[in-house]
Design a protein around this motif. Sequence first.
Motif, PDB file in Angstrom:
ATOM      1  N   PHE A  12      33.852  30.440  67.704  1.00  0.00           N
ATOM      2  CA  PHE A  12      32.909  29.832  66.751  1.00  0.00           C
ATOM      3  C   PHE A  12      32.942  30.547  65.396  1.00  0.00           C
ATOM      4  O   PHE A  12      32.873  29.909  64.340  1.00  0.00           O
ATOM      5  N   LEU A  13      33.038  31.872  65.418  1.00  0.00           N
ATOM      6  CA  LEU A  13      33.077  32.636  64.165  1.00  0.00           C
ATOM      7  C   LEU A  13      34.352  32.359  63.377  1.00  0.00           C
ATOM      8  O   LEU A  13      34.355  32.395  62.144  1.00  0.00           O
ATOM      9  N   TYR A  18      34.246  24.191  65.932  1.00  0.00           N
ATOM     10  CA  TYR A  18      34.436  24.188  67.388  1.00  0.00           C
ATOM     11  C   TYR A  18      33.095  24.105  68.122  1.00  0.00           C
ATOM     12  O   TYR A  18      33.044  23.695  69.285  1.00  0.00           O
ATOM     13  N   LEU A  19      32.015  24.449  67.438  1.00  0.00           N
ATOM     14  CA  LEU A  19      30.678  24.299  68.013  1.00  0.00           C
ATOM     15  C   LEU A  19      30.389  22.851  68.380  1.00  0.00           C
ATOM     16  O   LEU A  19      29.591  22.567  69.279  1.00  0.00           O
ATOM     17  N   ASN A  20      31.024  21.922  67.683  1.00  0.00           N
ATOM     18  CA  ASN A  20      30.765  20.498  67.887  1.00  0.00           C
ATOM     19  C   ASN A  20      31.823  19.833  68.751  1.00  0.00           C
ATOM     20  O   ASN A  20      31.829  18.607  68.899  1.00  0.00           O
ATOM     21  N   GLU A  21      32.703  20.645  69.344  1.00  0.00           N
ATOM     22  CA  GLU A  21      33.683  20.113  70.288  1.00  0.00           C
ATOM     23  C   GLU A  21      32.953  19.729  71.584  1.00  0.00           C
ATOM     24  O   GLU A  21      31.860  20.224  71.866  1.00  0.00           O
ATOM     25  N   ILE A  51      21.822  26.164  64.458  1.00  0.00           N
ATOM     26  CA  ILE A  51      20.833  25.121  64.165  1.00  0.00           C
ATOM     27  C   ILE A  51      21.512  23.753  64.199  1.00  0.00           C
ATOM     28  O   ILE A  51      22.741  23.661  64.109  1.00  0.00           O
ATOM     29  N   ARG A  52      20.695  22.721  64.356  1.00  0.00           N
ATOM     30  CA  ARG A  52      21.215  21.356  64.272  1.00  0.00           C
ATOM     31  C   ARG A  52      20.882  20.804  62.891  1.00  0.00           C
ATOM     32  O   ARG A  52      19.740  20.843  62.461  1.00  0.00           O
ATOM     33  N   THR A  53      21.882  20.316  62.184  1.00  0.00           N
ATOM     34  CA  THR A  53      21.695  19.850  60.815  1.00  0.00           C
ATOM     35  C   THR A  53      21.167  18.420  60.777  1.00  0.00           C
ATOM     36  O   THR A  53      21.061  17.751  61.814  1.00  0.00           O
ATOM     37  N   GLU A  54      20.877  17.946  59.569  1.00  0.00           N
ATOM     38  CA  GLU A  54      20.408  16.568  59.394  1.00  0.00           C
ATOM     39  C   GLU A  54      21.471  15.573  59.836  1.00  0.00           C
ATOM     40  O   GLU A  54      21.160  14.437  60.196  1.00  0.00           O
ATOM     41  N   LEU A  58      26.046  20.822  64.872  1.00  0.00           N
ATOM     42  CA  LEU A  58      25.626  22.205  65.053  1.00  0.00           C
ATOM     43  C   LEU A  58      26.266  23.086  63.987  1.00  0.00           C
ATOM     44  O   LEU A  58      27.411  22.888  63.601  1.00  0.00           O
ATOM     45  N   GLN A  59      25.501  24.083  63.534  1.00  0.00           N
ATOM     46  CA  GLN A  59      25.989  24.958  62.461  1.00  0.00           C
ATOM     47  C   GLN A  59      25.549  26.400  62.737  1.00  0.00           C
ATOM     48  O   GLN A  59      24.437  26.644  63.190  1.00  0.00           O
TER      49      GLN A  59
END
Length: 201
Positions: A12-13, A18-21, A51-54, A58-59
């Motif tokens: 992720f870093l 890849y957080l949204n895979e 956090i989950r964005t608008e 995921l971010q």
Amino acid sequence: FSKTALILIFHFLNDEQYLNETYRQIALDYDVALGNINNVISNLKKTGYVIRTENNTLQLIKKKQLLDEWITGYETKLKPTLAMGGFKLLSGNYKEWERLPIKNTESQWGAEPAGNLLTGYLKPAKLTLYTTESKLNLIKKYRLVPDEAGNLLLYKKFWAFKTTGDTVPVILVYADLINSEDPRNIETAKRLYDERLTGKL
């Protein structure tokens, strides 16, 4: 962080998307259970690192703080499980490390050699190589002699994303240099951070 968490956080870093895979793809990439992936991401949300964005994606946030925590966990929990042993060069001259034919192979320099290659500043006293090659293959190819007191340390690669060049990802170079507690290495790590990580974390 668990071992699985440390492995996934490293990905992720290096690649926030890849957080949204899909969990299924992550499970396939790393051979881990779907439930473990859910636990890792849920814990990152609870601890305020994700956090989950608008846009419903995921971010990562507080990346530097997350990296600092990862560095500590990596040294104590994950890195010891990756160790393949100590070695020395058959020639007996560790300064010949730059001549080892690792280009376009499954092996990459970490820690001090990588710090040297990336900054041109540090002369390595200890050598670190991350690899997906077998120990026997490495011994033959690079003319190594097993020696627990040797200054060449081998570690298994633990990430599933593609890397190019002769060095491991910069975040891992930085982590190994910081964890060494050697003033020369820490100074190089700070240079590396300023030159290559500032703005990304």
